[in-house]
Each structure stands twice: as C-alpha cells, then as structure tokens.
Design an enzyme around this catalytic site. Structure first.
Site, PDB file in Angstrom:
ATOM      1  CG  ASP A 231      -6.931   8.244  25.895  1.00 50.51           C
ATOM      2  OD1 ASP A 231      -6.917   9.508  26.371  1.00 50.51           O
ATOM      3  OD2 ASP A 231      -8.131   7.633  25.678  1.00 50.51           O
TER       4      ASP A 231
ATOM      5  CG  ASP B 172     -10.220  13.003  27.828  1.00 55.42           C
ATOM      6  OD1 ASP B 172      -9.219  12.388  27.453  1.00 55.42           O
ATOM      7  OD2 ASP B 172     -11.359  13.039  27.352  1.00 55.42           O
TER       8      ASP B 172
END
Length: 473
Positions: free
Chosen positions: A353, A152
């Site tokens: 992201d 992440d």
C-alpha cells in the site's frame, strides 16, 4: 528516476535448492546525512516542481514517452510550514494510524472496490497536504489545468474538487471549473460507466458518486468523462469524480488518482493502452529527490524479480502478495509462514500500500522480528519508544552506524533486502531513530511506503505479478 544517496545497496535474490543465498549481513546507516536532511527546508524542492510546465502535445498513441515525478508530501509544505521534523513525524503517524484503521474496517466489511506506450508523471511527497503521502502533478480538462493529486494504490476512483464547490477544503491550485473545459462531459445514469460505481446515485439524469475513506474524509459529486494530461500524453474520456462536497485530510491536493486494480481506477480504465501495468519509485526523505510514476509495459525494469499477486474477492482493489518470512542480519526469523497467508474467507494476507507509511505485521510476527533486530543491535544505545514505535535508539553524535540487514522473504523464492534508511528512521532532528515497523492486532499485514522507498516497483495487474527492480532508483 531520482537519485537516492545511499552508502549501501539493495539486493534482490532468488533462492533455489542449489543456491546459497548470499548478501551482506550488515549495512552502514549514514546518521549524519539523514539528520541533515531532516533540518532542511523542503520549500525549494516544492517550488522547483510547482513551476515545472507540462508539455502538452501528443495523444496516447503517439511515439512520445514521458516520465512523471512523484513527490512526498513533506516537500509540499504549503499549509504546514513547520520545519521541525518531530512535528512532521507525529502528524504522519497520526495520519498513518487512521489510514490503517480505515483499511481494516474496509476489509472487514468485505465490500468490493474498484501496442502500448509508457507515460508517466513526477511524484511528490504530500505529507503536509492531507492523508495521502505521495503527490503527482497532472493536467485536468481542455485546456489542461495543473493539479496535484494524491496517488493511492488502495483506491479506485479518480476525483478532483470542482466548481461550484458547496464544500471544499483548501488546495494548492485553483479549484477545477468544468465550465472552462471543452472536454468535460457528464455521465448519464444509464451508462455502463455509472454501473461500475459503488453506491451510484442519480440526479437530473446525471450519475452521482460518493466515496468515504473511513477516517471522516469523503468526496461527493458528479461523475464525468474528462481529458487528463500526463506530461506530453493526453488521455481522453477518463471517468473522474467532479467533487462538489469534499472533506477530510486531503488538504493541499486537488483530489486523488486511484491506482487500485478495479475497473474505475486509472489503471483499470487505461486497459490496453498500458496493459494494466505501471511502475513507481517513491521518493526518499532526501530533500532534493523526486520519484517516478510511469504507465505501460515499457515502464517495467529489466531484470526485475517477480512475485505473484494474490486475488482477494473481498478486496479487489488491493494488491496482495505472498510473504513467507522475514530476515535479520542474514538469518531467517523463526515465524510460521501461515501467519502471512490469506485465508479462504479473505482474512489476513499481505497488502502492498502506497498510502500506509509504516509496515504493519501481526503481533506475534512483529515481536519475533523486533527481538531478532534488538539482539543484533546491542552495540547501539537505546532510547525510549516514540509514537507507534517501541524500538528506538539514541544516535546523537554518530556519523554512521553499522546495522544488520532486514529482508522480506517472498513466496516462491525472491528476497528483498531493504536499504538501512528504510527500516531505521529519524523521529526528530537530534538523533532519535526508530525501527520502522509496528504490530497489528489483526491478521492483516501491510507493506508500507517507508519500506518501499527508493525501490523500483512494477505492478502487472493483467498477468498478476508485482516486480522489484534490481537496483535502487
């Protein structure tokens, strides 16, 4: 690197006042191949990766270099055995909506978050396994216990579920037991490491951590120093969370490997060992492919085009880039560059992201972009909207279709032209495809992982740049 089966190319060019930007205005989308992929059982790829052995031999200072595989969660269907693409798609969109909502809340709150060699890990897709989209397999402890963890780029903390587990969700591998590791060491409350943790607590002299992901997911436990193994590379004394109370959408993965820009992320902790640099290539939805995650300056692709990272004091973990515009079919869409700017107060801007699937754009920008795409696809039969998508096509019976190019215009000149399968995606296995962008009611733009697939992306946090490789990977 993994092979991406494309009948088109990715082109990254830099414009100057003396050059005319030149790239194909149309591409071919291989409809038949993509639909075939949606119907294949991903279990074979998962089993192949599951049974790979980690070669454990060297320290980070060794001359050995290793690349690790990234896997999309669609390839790890341990707990969701549905082979129906529409079911998987709907679940992915539900996760994505929660992810975006959590990012917006986090950014609105303005809370801060946290001579080298290249080494890395295979990345696998984690679609059926929790909120994370991409998995990497690493070793935790001494001797190392193989674990899948979500990667992440918007998180800093590294954590895994640990015994004794007061509250744990089901994961693919046995839960890590610190008692079986000779390298496990709890972190004291007075340590510098503990001071870097937001909302750190103290219990019996040991540092406690707690992380909430905004969608109801959370992890709580003890902060510890532990050895992590990436292929043949051992990294000692990495601060990780040993989670004894965990809940949420991480089902299947043992935990999370934070790649954000804060001091507690894996990249931040590596410091000089990797020079703050890592690269990744996210897996396509092609069933037999796997991606790549690699750390260190040697991971940077030759010929990459670099875009400056933009610092946002309100969101130090996130990687912001300057986006000046969007293009369709070789024509720049008339959108003001101000729509994508990060304000002095830290609002708006453009975040890259890995945890968000679908690129979000401010509503006005999205509508102009979408309308430009519709205007150049009048030859394709339309279909009703699906989930968060309002622009869809019925491509049943087509072998391939001609579609206009879609491009990101970055500040300073670089132009990233996406592969066709990165912006027109299947939402079922019978021929419904949708334009893979969505409007955002806020000023925040997010470049999601669908648009990043198959492109080698490097993040040089130390020097403040993100690079796009010149070829698909």
């Amino acid at each position: 690197m993994f092979t991406v089966l494309l009948l088109f190319s990715l082109l990254l060019t830099t414009s100057t006042s003396h050059n005319i930007i030149s790239y194909p205005h149309f591409q071919q989308l291989n409809v038949k191949q993509i639909l075939t992929e949606t119907k294949l059982n991903p279990t074979n790829t998962y089993k192949h990766l599951q049974h790979q052995k980690l070669n454990i031999a060297t320290e980070a200072s060794s001359p050995a270099k290793y690349k690790l595989k990234l896997v999309h969660r669609d390839k790890v269907p341990t707990f969701n055995t549905s082979h129906d693409h529409r079911t998987r798609f709907n679940a992915r969109m539900q996760r994505d909506t929660k992810r975006v909502a959590a990012l917006r809340r986090h950014l609105a709150a303005g809370k801060p978050t946290y001579a080298e060699e290249a080494f890395g890990s295979d990345v696998v897709s984690g679609m059926e396994q929790g909120s994370g989209e991409y998995f990497v397999r690493i070793g935790v402890g001494s001797p190392p216990r193989n674990q899948y963890v979500v990667i992440d780029s918007g998180s800093d903390i590294i954590w895994v579920q640990c015994e004794p587990c007061t509250q744990c969700y089901h994961q693919s591998d046995p839960v890590f037991n610190p008692a079986d590791s000779s390298s496990y060491a709890g972190v004291s409350c007075a340590s510098t490491v503990c001071s870097h943790v937001d909302n750190a607590g103290c219990h019996e002299g040991r540092c406690r951590y707690e992380v909430s992901y905004g969608d109801g997911s959370y992890t709580k436990g003890t902060l510890a120093l532990e050895t992590l193994t990436f292929g043949r590379t051992l990294i000692r004394n990495v601060a990780i969370g040993c989670g004894h109370h965990n809940q949420g959408m991480f089902v299947g993965a043992a935990g999370l490997l934070g790649l954000g820009s804060g001091p507690m992320s894996f990249v931040g902790q590596l410091g000089g060992q990797a020079g703050g640099t890592f690269s990744y290539c996210l897996v396509s939805r092609g069933i037999q492919s796997s991606g790549l995650l690699q750390f260190g300056r040697e991971a940077v692709p030759v010929g990459a085009a670099w875009v400056p990272l933009i610092h946002n004091p309100r969101a130090q973990s996130f990687y912001y880039v300057g986006l000046s515009g969007l293009g369709v079919g070789g024509l720049r869409v008339p959108i003001s560059e101000d729509v994508f700017k990060l304000s002095e107060l830290g609002d708006g801007g453009v975040v890259m992201d890995t945890g968000t699937a679908v690129t979000r754009l401010p509503t006005a920008a999205y509508e102009a972009f979408r309308d430009a795409f519709i205007a150049q696809t009048t030859n394709l039969p339309r279909a009703s909207g699906v989930s968060i998508f309002d622009t869809c096509y019925d491509l049943f019976g087509f072998v391939s279709v001609r579609v206009p190019t879609v491009s990101f215009y970055f500040s300073g000149g670089p132009i990233l032209t996406l592969p066709a399968r990165n912006f027109l995606i299947p939402v079922d296995d019978v021929g419904s495809f949708c334009f893979a962008f969505a409007p955002s009611s806020s000023g925040l733009s997010i470049i999601g992982n669908i648009q990043q697939e198959g492109i080698e992306i490097s993040v040089d946090g130390a020097n403040g740049f993100v690079g796009f490789g010149p070829n698909v990977c």
